[in-house]
Design an enzyme around this catalytic site. Structure first.
Site, PDB file in Angstrom:
ATOM      1  N   LYS A  14       0.828  -1.220   0.000  1.00 13.93           N
ATOM      2  CA  LYS A  14       0.000   0.000   0.000  1.00 13.93           C
ATOM      3  C   LYS A  14       0.862   1.270   0.000  1.00 13.93           C
ATOM      4  CE  LYS A  14      -2.256  -0.915   3.843  1.00 13.93           C
ATOM      5  NZ  LYS A  14      -1.598  -2.180   4.249  1.00 13.93           N
ATOM      6  N   ARG A 158      11.695  -1.255  10.629  1.00  8.48           N
ATOM      7  CA  ARG A 158      10.641  -0.849  11.562  1.00  8.48           C
ATOM      8  C   ARG A 158      10.596  -1.805  12.750  1.00  8.48           C
ATOM      9  NH1 ARG A 158       5.151   0.212   8.277  1.00  8.48           N
ATOM     10  NH2 ARG A 158       4.359  -0.769  10.165  1.00  8.48           N
TER      11      ARG A 158
HETATM   12  P1  AMP Z   1       1.159   0.673   9.149  1.00 11.22           P
HETATM   13  O1  AMP Z   1       2.326   1.574   8.879  1.00 11.22           O
HETATM   14  O2  AMP Z   1      -0.074   1.060   8.384  1.00 11.22           O
HETATM   15  O3  AMP Z   1       1.501  -0.781   8.998  1.00 11.22           O
HETATM   16  O4  AMP Z   1       0.771   0.905  10.686  1.00 11.22           O
HETATM   17  C1  AMP Z   1       1.680   0.610  11.726  1.00 11.22           C
HETATM   18  C2  AMP Z   1       0.947   0.527  13.040  1.00 11.22           C
HETATM   19  O5  AMP Z   1       0.323   1.775  13.337  1.00 11.22           O
HETATM   20  C3  AMP Z   1      -0.192  -0.492  13.104  1.00 11.22           C
HETATM   21  O6  AMP Z   1       0.259  -1.805  13.382  1.00 11.22           O
HETATM   22  C4  AMP Z   1      -1.032   0.079  14.238  1.00 11.22           C
HETATM   23  O7  AMP Z   1      -0.439  -0.169  15.498  1.00 11.22           O
HETATM   24  C5  AMP Z   1      -0.931   1.568  13.979  1.00 11.22           C
HETATM   25  N1  AMP Z   1      -2.001   2.045  13.059  1.00 11.22           N
HETATM   26  C6  AMP Z   1      -1.854   2.524  11.790  1.00 11.22           C
HETATM   27  N2  AMP Z   1      -3.039   2.879  11.265  1.00 11.22           N
HETATM   28  C7  AMP Z   1      -3.974   2.621  12.218  1.00 11.22           C
HETATM   29  C8  AMP Z   1      -5.379   2.750  12.290  1.00 11.22           C
HETATM   30  N3  AMP Z   1      -6.095   3.225  11.261  1.00 11.22           N
HETATM   31  N4  AMP Z   1      -5.994   2.368  13.428  1.00 11.22           N
HETATM   32  C9  AMP Z   1      -5.307   1.896  14.476  1.00 11.22           C
HETATM   33  N5  AMP Z   1      -3.980   1.722  14.478  1.00 11.22           N
HETATM   34  C10 AMP Z   1      -3.302   2.078  13.366  1.00 11.22           C
END
Ligand code: AMP
Length: 210
Positions: A14, A158
């Site tokens: 994404k 990360r």
């Molecule tokens: P991502 O970079 O999208 O993989 O997000 C990393 C982390 O941020 C996730 O594992 C969640 O802990 C938190 N996170 C990101 N977007 C959301 C969301 N819309 N709702 C809740 N937690 C989120």
């Protein structure tokens, strides 16, 4: 302004696809909820301090915490812009919050990648902490090992990309985020692209269907 939601498992591409499309098209804006949260954690804001433990455990942060950040970005985005919304909504409650905001959601595009591939993709993922550019040791290596092509910063892994946390993040995805596929299908705005064809092809397909 209108909004295109990116749906897909962690590691489905994404952020990479949205980043490429936004770099190539002036009227597309990439908004990543994960980047917003990581920025808040790095700055040590109140929201960041609240979010940190959830993120490190691979759990979702509380809906209101991320929804407030998204509301602010939606409010400040005007004009002839399509927002590529990456990582929000992540569950049905957040989808309803977005609807209640009156946000003009045009489509939700699923980037489809089988679970077996995800672990490998995430294991090789490297990120630039400074400009947020994403890399993969095999699929998208930087020109110089460990160094960002764009800004020259040292690439990092990360904290939540370790295999144990990835397993938890996939469970969260299947339980909480996957129901959004049916939600947007019922609204008649769900599209899908095959996430296994390489970045340029996925990005081109995405642009066509969105
Ligand atoms: P991502 O970079 O999208 O993989 O997000 C990393 C982390 O941020 C996730 O594992 C969640 O802990 C938190 N996170 C990101 N977007 C959301 C969301 N819309 N709702 C809740 N937690 C989120």
């Amino acid at each position: 302004m209108n909004i295109v939601i990116l749906l897909g498992a962690p590691g489905s591409g994404k952020g990479t696809v949205a980043g490429k499309l936004a770099a190539d098209n002036a009227n597309l804006k990439h908004v990543s909820s994960g980047d917003l949260l990581r920025g808040a954690v790095a700055k040590g804001t109140e929201a960041g301090q609240q979010a940190k433990a959830f993120m490190e455990a691979g759990k979702l942060v509380p809906d209101e915490l991320i929804a407030t950040m998204i509301k602010d970005v939606v409010a400040e985005t005007t004009g002839d812009v399509t927002m590529l919304l990456d990582g929000f909504p992540r569950n049905l409650a957040q989808a309803k919050i977005l609807d209640d905001m009156g946000a003009p959601v045009k489509s939700a595009v699923l980037i489809d990648v089988p679970d077996e591939i995800i672990q490998d993709r995430i294991a090789g993922r490297r990120t630039c902490p400074k400009c947020k550019a994403g890399y993969h040791v095999k699929n998208l290596p930087p020109k110089v090992d460990g160094i960002c092509d764009v800004c020259g910063a040292a690439l990092t892994i990360r904290k939540d990309d370790n295999p144990e946390t990835v397993k938890d993040r996939l469970v969260v995805y299947h339980q909480q985020t996957e129901p959004l596929i049916a939600y947007y299908k019922d609204k008649g705005i769900l599209k899908a692209v095959n996430g296994m064809t390489g970045i340029s092809t996925v990005a081109a397909e995405f642009l066509k269907v969105m």
